[in-house]
Design an enzyme around this catalytic site. Sequence first.
Site, mmCIF file in Angstrom:
data_model
loop_
_atom_site.group_PDB
_atom_site.id
_atom_site.type_symbol
_atom_site.label_atom_id
_atom_site.label_comp_id
_atom_site.label_asym_id
_atom_site.label_seq_id
_atom_site.Cartn_x
_atom_site.Cartn_y
_atom_site.Cartn_z
ATOM 1 N N ASP A 32 0.849 -1.194 0.000
ATOM 2 C CA ASP A 32 0.000 0.000 0.000
ATOM 3 C C ASP A 32 0.883 1.241 0.000
ATOM 4 O OD1 ASP A 32 -3.281 0.235 0.862
ATOM 5 O OD2 ASP A 32 -2.106 2.085 0.817
ATOM 6 N N ASP A 57 4.242 3.313 -4.021
ATOM 7 C CA ASP A 57 3.269 3.893 -4.943
ATOM 8 C C ASP A 57 3.287 3.071 -6.233
ATOM 9 O OD1 ASP A 57 1.774 5.342 -6.727
ATOM 10 O OD2 ASP A 57 2.753 7.259 -6.322
ATOM 11 N N ASN A 83 -5.824 -4.697 -6.140
ATOM 12 C CA ASN A 83 -6.974 -4.157 -5.412
ATOM 13 C C ASN A 83 -6.883 -2.660 -5.164
ATOM 14 O OD1 ASN A 83 -9.245 -4.246 -3.282
ATOM 15 N ND2 ASN A 83 -7.452 -3.592 -2.078
ATOM 16 N N TYR A 145 -13.782 7.045 -12.986
ATOM 17 C CA TYR A 145 -13.766 5.769 -12.257
ATOM 18 C C TYR A 145 -14.400 4.653 -13.109
ATOM 19 C CZ TYR A 145 -14.436 2.628 -8.202
ATOM 20 O OH TYR A 145 -14.412 1.571 -7.323
ATOM 21 N N LYS A 149 -12.482 1.322 -14.468
ATOM 22 C CA LYS A 149 -12.921 -0.027 -14.089
ATOM 23 C C LYS A 149 -13.385 -0.832 -15.314
ATOM 24 C CE LYS A 149 -12.057 0.319 -9.655
ATOM 25 N NZ LYS A 149 -10.956 -0.483 -9.069
HETATM 26 N N1 NAD Z 1 -15.856 0.014 -1.374
HETATM 27 C C1 NAD Z 1 -16.620 -0.151 -2.423
HETATM 28 O O1 NAD Z 1 -17.841 0.027 -2.354
HETATM 29 C C2 NAD Z 1 -16.039 -0.631 -3.734
HETATM 30 C C3 NAD Z 1 -16.929 -0.992 -4.748
HETATM 31 C C4 NAD Z 1 -16.420 -1.433 -5.956
HETATM 32 C C5 NAD Z 1 -15.057 -1.530 -6.147
HETATM 33 N N2 NAD Z 1 -14.211 -1.155 -5.153
HETATM 34 C C6 NAD Z 1 -12.781 -1.264 -5.433
HETATM 35 O O2 NAD Z 1 -12.181 -2.097 -4.460
HETATM 36 C C7 NAD Z 1 -10.825 -1.704 -4.250
HETATM 37 C C8 NAD Z 1 -10.595 -1.466 -2.766
HETATM 38 O O3 NAD Z 1 -11.490 -0.459 -2.330
HETATM 39 P P1 NAD Z 1 -11.701 -0.044 -0.796
HETATM 40 O O4 NAD Z 1 -13.140 0.283 -0.648
HETATM 41 O O5 NAD Z 1 -11.063 -1.021 0.119
HETATM 42 O O6 NAD Z 1 -10.924 1.351 -0.836
HETATM 43 P P2 NAD Z 1 -9.962 2.012 0.231
HETATM 44 O O7 NAD Z 1 -9.869 3.456 -0.161
HETATM 45 O O8 NAD Z 1 -10.409 1.657 1.608
HETATM 46 O O9 NAD Z 1 -8.586 1.251 -0.085
HETATM 47 C C9 NAD Z 1 -7.828 1.479 -1.251
HETATM 48 C C10 NAD Z 1 -6.355 1.368 -0.872
HETATM 49 O O10 NAD Z 1 -5.563 1.572 -2.063
HETATM 50 C C11 NAD Z 1 -4.409 2.294 -1.671
HETATM 51 N N3 NAD Z 1 -3.828 3.008 -2.812
HETATM 52 C C12 NAD Z 1 -4.356 4.052 -3.486
HETATM 53 N N4 NAD Z 1 -3.499 4.490 -4.423
HETATM 54 C C13 NAD Z 1 -2.401 3.696 -4.350
HETATM 55 C C14 NAD Z 1 -1.168 3.669 -5.056
HETATM 56 N N5 NAD Z 1 -0.891 4.557 -6.024
HETATM 57 N N6 NAD Z 1 -0.252 2.732 -4.721
HETATM 58 C C15 NAD Z 1 -0.502 1.842 -3.726
HETATM 59 N N7 NAD Z 1 -1.652 1.833 -3.015
HETATM 60 C C16 NAD Z 1 -2.594 2.749 -3.326
HETATM 61 C C17 NAD Z 1 -4.923 3.296 -0.640
HETATM 62 O O11 NAD Z 1 -3.873 3.813 0.157
HETATM 63 C C18 NAD Z 1 -5.926 2.454 0.136
HETATM 64 O O12 NAD Z 1 -5.355 1.861 1.286
HETATM 65 C C19 NAD Z 1 -10.620 -0.457 -5.124
HETATM 66 O O13 NAD Z 1 -10.007 -0.809 -6.339
HETATM 67 C C20 NAD Z 1 -12.014 0.042 -5.356
HETATM 68 O O14 NAD Z 1 -12.117 0.805 -6.528
HETATM 69 C C21 NAD Z 1 -14.661 -0.715 -3.953
#
Ligand code: NAD
Length: 238
Positions: A32, A57, A83, A145, A149
């Site tokens: 992360d 990153d 993810n 977004y 996706k």
């Molecule tokens: N929560 C939802 O409702 C939902 C729905 C559909 C899809 N998603 C997808 O699921 C995945 C996880 O989502 P979440 O809800 O746990 O989000 P979140 O924001 O809680 O977690 C995302 C993580 O990605 C990390 N991140 C962001 N940019 C980064 C980078 N450049 N390098 C390394 N790490 C990086 C962030 O620091 C964060 O910890 C995402 O891809 C999101 O688009 C989430």
Amino acid sequence: MSVAVVTGVAGGIGASLAGRLAAGGHTVVAVDLADGVHDVVERLSADGHAAIGVQADLTGSSGRSEVLGAAAAVGPIHVLVNNAGITRDARLVKMDEAQFGAVIAVNLGAVYALSVEAVDQMADGGSIVSISSRAYLGNFGQFNYSMSKGGVVGLTRALALELAPRIRVNAIAPGLIETPMALAIPEEIRNRMVEANPMKRMGAPNDIAEAVAWLADGDRSGYVTGHVLVVGGGRSLG
Ligand SMILES: NC(=O)c1ccc[n+]([C@@H]2O[C@H](COP(=O)([O-])OP(=O)(O)OC[C@H]3O[C@@H](n4cnc5c(N)ncnc54)[C@H](O)[C@@H]3O)[C@@H](O)[C@H]2O)c1
């Protein structure tokens, strides 16, 4: 030893994914950008699991090299879970180039680059699972977004063809999952989304983790590749 690289572990879904794959016997390379990655690794280690943390990153090639270097130190990669993701929501007329570019760079560019760069390090029978979103079908106010996706869906299907039969490539398209990302949506809108969902609830991170664990496991899903599994409580559009 089976190695699973999981990105975005400091987030709600990622932490659950890392815990589930560690419990399944994988050595987890937890990645992360946020320093919360270290807490996740501490929790996994305290539970007796093998885990290595990399704070990096993923949009930069040096960050991705660090991740792949850490993985190489423990063995071939059996599972790669893309993810990590971000949102920068705005209606199209108000979306600036930075908001557009940031989302494409993390949600699509880094998924593409890490997947391709990891291929040579992957074990035969390995599995790549990328977290897309139900938003790939199109979401109001999420042009960037939805586009990122949707790109992950195309990438998954095309890469599955290129890497078969050695490596399977699949994606999960979650609906609204109860994490900080979802809780950032204004409460009124969130409640309306829950009301419109046939299952009348948000998903839990564990709902995604179980689906990923299945797609990661070649003994159980070995004939599934190029597939996009919607885990969204029955809501696929709107
Ligand atoms: N929560 C939802 O409702 C939902 C729905 C559909 C899809 N998603 C997808 O699921 C995945 C996880 O989502 P979440 O809800 O746990 O989000 P979140 O924001 O809680 O977690 C995302 C993580 O990605 C990390 N991140 C962001 N940019 C980064 C980078 N450049 N390098 C390394 N790490 C990086 C962030 O620091 C964060 O910890 C995402 O891809 C999101 O688009 C989430």
